[in-house]
Design an enzyme around this catalytic site. Structure first.
Site, PDB file in Angstrom:
ATOM      1  N   TYR A 274      90.614  58.514 -58.385  1.00 46.07           N
ATOM      2  CA  TYR A 274      89.583  59.316 -59.052  1.00 46.07           C
ATOM      3  C   TYR A 274      88.207  58.676 -58.882  1.00 46.07           C
ATOM      4  CZ  TYR A 274      93.664  61.327 -61.413  1.00 46.07           C
ATOM      5  OH  TYR A 274      94.873  61.914 -61.705  1.00 46.07           O
TER       6      TYR A 274
ATOM      7  N   HIS B 200     101.482  58.228 -57.104  1.00 42.05           N
ATOM      8  CA  HIS B 200     100.536  59.335 -57.197  1.00 42.05           C
ATOM      9  C   HIS B 200     100.781  60.372 -56.102  1.00 42.05           C
ATOM     10  CE1 HIS B 200      96.005  60.378 -58.059  1.00 42.05           C
ATOM     11  NE2 HIS B 200      96.826  61.371 -58.324  1.00 42.05           N
TER      12      HIS B 200
END
Length: 310
Positions: free
Chosen positions: A56, A123
């Site tokens: 992110y 992820h």
């Protein structure tokens, strides 16, 4: 604040929780100090689960969150971050090797100013070779769990069938949680098809993106949103309908996403303290069942429309 058991982890997490993706400027521009205040407000109000990733903002979200966590008692929150998906110089890249994910955990701990991670996730496994996830990535994280560096191990993905595949192909107890996004919200409830399976395996369920990455908001989806124009148009119609009734589609979206007790927690993301307070207040109010029925009818022609991850 309501708290729910997260699978067999022993963690009892707030039913609404803080996703720190916005701290990386993922959805909109970020004022760093305001973002840190949003984290403080979340914890003060009883949110005890915070999720982030080195992906992110290409390390920015972890860095900003780490600055905030310096000022919060470590016993006041559970921290979740991820491995496998990254970015550098504006370019995304993936590395699910044992070497990289092990290094990544320690690098994340340094950015986050903590000496252990409560929950480490692989992820977006759809970008990986699922066999590598099963035979290399997860065993590396389990080794860190055995050493106490991380306390629990999970996986995240958009495609729900991939989560099941991995759980079915690793030793029982390897995967303790799953994080699914955009599949338990007003326009897509596909997660319902898998909840009983996850529970049968003792796996805790985390739901993310109650606003379907911006589709279910007054502002509307960001320009990069991968949803079809047909789905985006229906979501705009639903938002307009709520507004015509003097209601908020965001409020309805939050209330729907936290309403299922089989889902331990639902992550929302914001950089604004006032939005933290608003989302918590919405989550604690009873849902307007009639409005829910009417909005679902608007969205029904594209219910469960999904998209490829990107």
């Amino acid at each position: 604040m309501e708290y729910r058991e997260l699978g067999k982890t022993g963690m009892k997490v707030s039913h609404i929780s803080f996703g720190a993706s916005s701290l990386g400027g993922v959805f909109h521009s970020l004022r760093e100090e305001e973002g840190m205040q949003a984290v403080y407000e979340a914890v003060v109000q009883g949110i005890n689960f915070i999720d982030v990733s080195p992906y992110y903002g290409h390390l920015k979200a972890e860095t900003v969150l780490g600055k905030a966590l310096k000022n919060i008692d470590r016993n006041d929150y559970y921290l979740s971050t991820k491995v496998g998906r990254y970015g550098k110089d504006g370019v995304n890249y993936w590395d699910y090797s044992a070497k990289k994910v092990t290094e990544s955990v320690f690098e994340s701990m340094e950015r986050l100013n903590v000496d252990y991670i409560d929950l480490i996730n692989v992820h977006d496994i759809e970008f990986a070779d699922l066999e590598q996830v099963c035979t290399e990535t997860l065993p590396a994280l389990v080794a860190l769990r055995d050493k106490g560096v991380v306390h629990h191990v999970g996986i995240t993905n958009l495609t729900l069938s991939h989560l099941k595949y991995v759980i079915d192909h690793v030793p029982e107890g390897t995967v303790e949680t799953v994080l699914s996004f955009c599949h338990y919200c007003l326009n897509d409830d596909a997660l319902l098809d898998y909840i009983d399976y996850f529970h049968s395996k003792g796996v805790g369920v985390i739901n993310a993106s109650p606003f379907s990455m911006g589709l279910l908001t007054e502002r509307g989806a960001p320009s990069w949103h991968p949803a079809s124009e047909q789905l985006q148009a229906l979501c705009r119609k639903a938002a307009d309908y709520c507004r015509s009734k003097g209601k908020s589609i965001e409020k309805l979206a939050i209330q729907y996403s936290v309403s299922n007790p089989a889902i331990a927690t639902t992550l929302f993301s914001t950089t604004r303290p006032e939005s933290v307070l608003k989302n918590i207040a919405w989550a604690e109010e009873p849902i307007d069942e009639q409005l829910l029925k009417e909005v679902k009818a608007i969205l029904e022609p594209r219910l469960r429309d999904t998209w490829l991850n990107s």
